[in-house]
Design a protein around this motif. Structure first.
Motif, PDB file in Angstrom:
ATOM      1  N   ASP A   1      30.222 -78.625  -3.883  1.00  0.00           N
ATOM      2  CA  ASP A   1      29.782 -79.958  -4.264  1.00  0.00           C
ATOM      3  C   ASP A   1      28.325 -80.166  -3.836  1.00  0.00           C
ATOM      4  OD1 ASP A   1      32.787 -81.999  -3.766  1.00  0.00           O
ATOM      5  OD2 ASP A   1      32.228 -80.636  -5.373  1.00  0.00           O
ATOM      6  N   VAL A   2      27.723 -81.197  -4.355  1.00  0.00           N
ATOM      7  CA  VAL A   2      26.346 -81.548  -4.028  1.00  0.00           C
ATOM      8  C   VAL A   2      26.308 -82.055  -2.589  1.00  0.00           C
ATOM      9  CG1 VAL A   2      24.464 -83.114  -4.623  1.00  0.00           C
ATOM     10  CG2 VAL A   2      25.831 -82.054  -6.431  1.00  0.00           C
ATOM     11  N   THR A   3      25.429 -81.503  -1.783  1.00  0.00           N
ATOM     12  CA  THR A   3      25.313 -81.911  -0.386  1.00  0.00           C
ATOM     13  C   THR A   3      24.562 -83.232  -0.287  1.00  0.00           C
ATOM     14  OG1 THR A   3      23.194 -80.807  -0.015  1.00  0.00           O
ATOM     15  CG2 THR A   3      25.211 -79.487   0.341  1.00  0.00           C
ATOM     16  N   ALA A   4      24.585 -83.826   0.899  1.00  0.00           N
ATOM     17  CA  ALA A   4      23.841 -85.065   1.129  1.00  0.00           C
ATOM     18  C   ALA A   4      22.359 -84.845   0.873  1.00  0.00           C
ATOM     19  CB  ALA A   4      24.079 -85.552   2.557  1.00  0.00           C
ATOM     20  N   ALA A   5      21.825 -83.728   1.358  1.00  0.00           N
ATOM     21  CA  ALA A   5      20.400 -83.430   1.153  1.00  0.00           C
ATOM     22  C   ALA A   5      20.077 -83.275  -0.332  1.00  0.00           C
ATOM     23  CB  ALA A   5      20.013 -82.167   1.921  1.00  0.00           C
ATOM     24  N   ASP A   6      20.952 -82.622  -1.080  1.00  0.00           N
ATOM     25  CA  ASP A   6      20.750 -82.467  -2.529  1.00  0.00           C
ATOM     26  C   ASP A   6      20.793 -83.818  -3.236  1.00  0.00           C
ATOM     27  OD1 ASP A   6      20.683 -79.706  -2.153  1.00  0.00           O
ATOM     28  OD2 ASP A   6      22.784 -79.428  -2.721  1.00  0.00           O
ATOM     29  N   ALA A   7      21.731 -84.679  -2.824  1.00  0.00           N
ATOM     30  CA  ALA A   7      21.860 -86.001  -3.443  1.00  0.00           C
ATOM     31  C   ALA A   7      20.615 -86.846  -3.166  1.00  0.00           C
ATOM     32  CB  ALA A   7      23.114 -86.700  -2.930  1.00  0.00           C
TER      33      ALA A   7
ATOM     34  N   ALA B   1      19.802 -80.897   8.856  1.00  0.00           N
ATOM     35  CA  ALA B   1      20.017 -80.550  10.266  1.00  0.00           C
ATOM     36  C   ALA B   1      21.463 -80.811  10.674  1.00  0.00           C
ATOM     37  CB  ALA B   1      19.053 -81.350  11.146  1.00  0.00           C
ATOM     38  N   ALA B   2      22.016 -81.942  10.261  1.00  0.00           N
ATOM     39  CA  ALA B   2      23.397 -82.284  10.633  1.00  0.00           C
ATOM     40  C   ALA B   2      24.404 -81.385   9.931  1.00  0.00           C
ATOM     41  CB  ALA B   2      23.677 -83.748  10.305  1.00  0.00           C
ATOM     42  N   ALA B   3      24.031 -80.791   8.801  1.00  0.00           N
ATOM     43  CA  ALA B   3      24.954 -79.925   8.056  1.00  0.00           C
ATOM     44  C   ALA B   3      25.375 -78.702   8.864  1.00  0.00           C
ATOM     45  CB  ALA B   3      24.326 -79.497   6.736  1.00  0.00           C
ATOM     46  N   ALA B   4      24.617 -78.369   9.897  1.00  0.00           N
ATOM     47  CA  ALA B   4      25.003 -77.266  10.769  1.00  0.00           C
ATOM     48  C   ALA B   4      26.265 -77.609  11.573  1.00  0.00           C
ATOM     49  CB  ALA B   4      23.861 -76.922  11.722  1.00  0.00           C
ATOM     50  N   LYS B   5      26.609 -78.900  11.632  1.00  0.00           N
ATOM     51  CA  LYS B   5      27.766 -79.355  12.406  1.00  0.00           C
ATOM     52  C   LYS B   5      29.004 -79.605  11.550  1.00  0.00           C
ATOM     53  CE  LYS B   5      25.295 -79.568  16.169  1.00  0.00           C
ATOM     54  NZ  LYS B   5      25.512 -78.673  17.301  1.00  0.00           N
ATOM     55  N   GLY B   6      28.855 -79.597  10.224  1.00  0.00           N
ATOM     56  CA  GLY B   6      29.975 -79.855   9.322  1.00  0.00           C
ATOM     57  C   GLY B   6      29.451 -80.398   8.002  1.00  0.00           C
TER      58      GLY B   6
ATOM     59  N   ALA C   1      24.218 -89.525  11.505  1.00  0.00           N
ATOM     60  CA  ALA C   1      24.885 -88.718  10.484  1.00  0.00           C
ATOM     61  C   ALA C   1      26.357 -88.599  10.833  1.00  0.00           C
ATOM     62  CB  ALA C   1      24.259 -87.328  10.397  1.00  0.00           C
ATOM     63  N   GLU C   2      27.188 -88.618   9.804  1.00  0.00           N
ATOM     64  CA  GLU C   2      28.620 -88.389   9.996  1.00  0.00           C
ATOM     65  C   GLU C   2      28.985 -87.121   9.253  1.00  0.00           C
ATOM     66  OE1 GLU C   2      33.036 -90.261   9.086  1.00  0.00           O
ATOM     67  OE2 GLU C   2      31.266 -91.445   8.587  1.00  0.00           O
ATOM     68  N   THR C   3      29.703 -86.250   9.942  1.00  0.00           N
ATOM     69  CA  THR C   3      30.165 -85.012   9.318  1.00  0.00           C
ATOM     70  C   THR C   3      31.684 -84.988   9.331  1.00  0.00           C
ATOM     71  OG1 THR C   3      30.124 -83.785  11.404  1.00  0.00           O
ATOM     72  CG2 THR C   3      28.121 -83.690  10.040  1.00  0.00           C
ATOM     73  N   ARG C   4      32.230 -84.189   8.437  1.00  0.00           N
ATOM     74  CA  ARG C   4      33.667 -83.942   8.392  1.00  0.00           C
ATOM     75  C   ARG C   4      33.883 -82.443   8.475  1.00  0.00           C
ATOM     76  NH1 ARG C   4      36.238 -88.603   5.973  1.00  0.00           N
ATOM     77  NH2 ARG C   4      35.326 -90.234   7.248  1.00  0.00           N
ATOM     78  N   ALA C   5      34.816 -82.049   9.329  1.00  0.00           N
ATOM     79  CA  ALA C   5      35.195 -80.644   9.438  1.00  0.00           C
ATOM     80  C   ALA C   5      36.182 -80.332   8.327  1.00  0.00           C
ATOM     81  CB  ALA C   5      35.808 -80.378  10.809  1.00  0.00           C
ATOM     82  N   SER C   6      36.478 -79.065   8.142  1.00  0.00           N
ATOM     83  CA  SER C   6      37.408 -78.666   7.080  1.00  0.00           C
ATOM     84  C   SER C   6      38.783 -79.286   7.272  1.00  0.00           C
ATOM     85  CB  SER C   6      37.515 -77.143   7.008  1.00  0.00           C
ATOM     86  OG  SER C   6      37.965 -76.635   8.253  1.00  0.00           O
ATOM     87  N   GLY C   7      39.158 -79.616   8.491  1.00  0.00           N
ATOM     88  CA  GLY C   7      40.440 -80.256   8.756  1.00  0.00           C
ATOM     89  C   GLY C   7      40.424 -81.756   8.518  1.00  0.00           C
TER      90      GLY C   7
ATOM     91  N   ASP D   1      38.544 -83.971  10.276  1.00  0.00           N
ATOM     92  CA  ASP D   1      38.110 -84.727  11.443  1.00  0.00           C
ATOM     93  C   ASP D   1      36.638 -85.097  11.309  1.00  0.00           C
ATOM     94  OD1 ASP D   1      40.602 -84.515  12.600  1.00  0.00           O
ATOM     95  OD2 ASP D   1      40.097 -82.685  13.697  1.00  0.00           O
ATOM     96  N   GLY D   2      36.323 -86.363  11.613  1.00  0.00           N
ATOM     97  CA  GLY D   2      34.951 -86.841  11.522  1.00  0.00           C
ATOM     98  C   GLY D   2      34.254 -86.803  12.868  1.00  0.00           C
ATOM     99  N   GLN D   3      32.944 -86.662  12.829  1.00  0.00           N
ATOM    100  CA  GLN D   3      32.125 -86.657  14.044  1.00  0.00           C
ATOM    101  C   GLN D   3      30.802 -87.331  13.712  1.00  0.00           C
ATOM    102  OE1 GLN D   3      32.628 -85.347  17.334  1.00  0.00           O
ATOM    103  NE2 GLN D   3      30.705 -86.428  17.722  1.00  0.00           N
ATOM    104  N   ASP D   4      30.330 -88.179  14.623  1.00  0.00           N
ATOM    105  CA  ASP D   4      29.039 -88.840  14.457  1.00  0.00           C
ATOM    106  C   ASP D   4      27.983 -88.109  15.270  1.00  0.00           C
ATOM    107  OD1 ASP D   4      30.113 -90.829  12.819  1.00  0.00           O
ATOM    108  OD2 ASP D   4      30.658 -92.081  14.529  1.00  0.00           O
ATOM    109  N   TRP D   5      26.772 -88.035  14.681  1.00  0.00           N
ATOM    110  CA  TRP D   5      25.666 -87.319  15.295  1.00  0.00           C
ATOM    111  C   TRP D   5      24.405 -88.179  15.251  1.00  0.00           C
ATOM    112  CZ3 TRP D   5      27.264 -82.821  17.363  1.00  0.00           C
ATOM    113  CH2 TRP D   5      28.426 -82.249  16.850  1.00  0.00           C
ATOM    114  N   SER D   6      23.526 -87.965  16.205  1.00  0.00           N
ATOM    115  CA  SER D   6      22.194 -88.556  16.196  1.00  0.00           C
ATOM    116  C   SER D   6      21.213 -87.446  15.895  1.00  0.00           C
ATOM    117  CB  SER D   6      21.857 -89.173  17.555  1.00  0.00           C
ATOM    118  OG  SER D   6      22.705 -90.263  17.822  1.00  0.00           O
ATOM    119  N   VAL D   7      20.282 -87.720  14.976  1.00  0.00           N
ATOM    120  CA  VAL D   7      19.253 -86.743  14.605  1.00  0.00           C
ATOM    121  C   VAL D   7      17.905 -87.378  14.915  1.00  0.00           C
ATOM    122  CG1 VAL D   7      18.300 -85.319  12.765  1.00  0.00           C
ATOM    123  CG2 VAL D   7      20.749 -85.860  12.767  1.00  0.00           C
ATOM    124  N   GLY D   8      17.098 -86.659  15.694  1.00  0.00           N
ATOM    125  CA  GLY D   8      15.802 -87.178  16.116  1.00  0.00           C
ATOM    126  C   GLY D   8      14.851 -87.427  14.957  1.00  0.00           C
TER     127      GLY D   8
END
Length: 196
Positions: free
Chosen positions: A63-69, A145-150, A168-174, A176-183
């Motif tokens: 699918d189209v990634t966030a960066a692509d969108a 940068a956040a895509a490295a986490k999910g 940024a919010e990522t989702r793992a393949s299972g 599960d969501g995780q929130d991240w801060s990007v400088g």
């Protein structure tokens, strides 16, 4: 003859109904008015009833990634991307244009095609420009940068207080969501411990 017609109608209803249909069991005797009725459901309609929000689904591989969108939205509507969110089956990117003009651009998550855009009435353009002044990391770069986490499902500018940055919010393949801060200047990714 009646039996073949009933079977054809039930088959068509099953196909049109997406797996939920009422099937009539017809006996060999066309004059029998007491044919039993059996209802069958499959689980396809129940997938979204698990409490999850279909709008926040994690993008599947390919699918189209966030960066692509974000890139597609900015190509369509020049400006500064301030947020991107996978919502209601499409990417929604908020773009700050010239002056105080805001745009909301929708992008197809499967093709990257812009589905439409509209002007938004927001009055915080000055605050957003002030928060981004002197920064070097764009929303697109934060998403990468956040895509490295999910799988990134949202990126948003946090312009409050001293802890400004990209959220940024990522989702793992299972799932599960995780929130991240990007400088805003380094694109460093750290776990966001602030659960509002």
């Amino acid at each position: 003859m009646k039996r073949n017609i009933v079977i054809a109608v039930v088959t068509a209803a099953a196909l049109v109904g997406g797996g939920t249909a009422t099937a009539l069991a017809v006996s060999g005797d066309d004059d029998d008015a007491s044919a039993p009725v059996t209802r069958t459901d499959d689980d396809r309609d129940d997938r979204s009833d698990d409490g999850g929000d279909d709008g926040d689904r994690a993008a599947a591989p390919g699918d189209v990634t966030a960066a692509d969108a974000i890139a597609a939205a900015l190509k369509h509507t020049p400006g500064t991307a301030v947020s991107a969110e996978l919502d209601d089956g499409s990417w929604e990117i908020d773009v700050l244009g010239k002056g105080d003009t805001w745009h909301s651009v929708r992008v197809d998550p499967g093709t990257g095609k812009v589905l439409g855009s509209s002007k938004d009435d927001e009055d915080d353009a000055a605050e957003v420009r002030a928060a981004l002044k002197g920064t070097s990391v764009t929303a697109e770069q934060a998403a990468k940068a956040a895509a490295a986490k999910g799988t990134v499902v949202s990126v948003d500018l946090d312009d409050d207080g001293d802890d400004r940055g990209w959220e940024a919010e990522t989702r793992a393949s299972g799932g599960d969501g995780q929130d991240w801060s990007v400088g805003l200047t380094t694109a460093s990714v750290t776990a966001d411990r602030d659960d509002d």
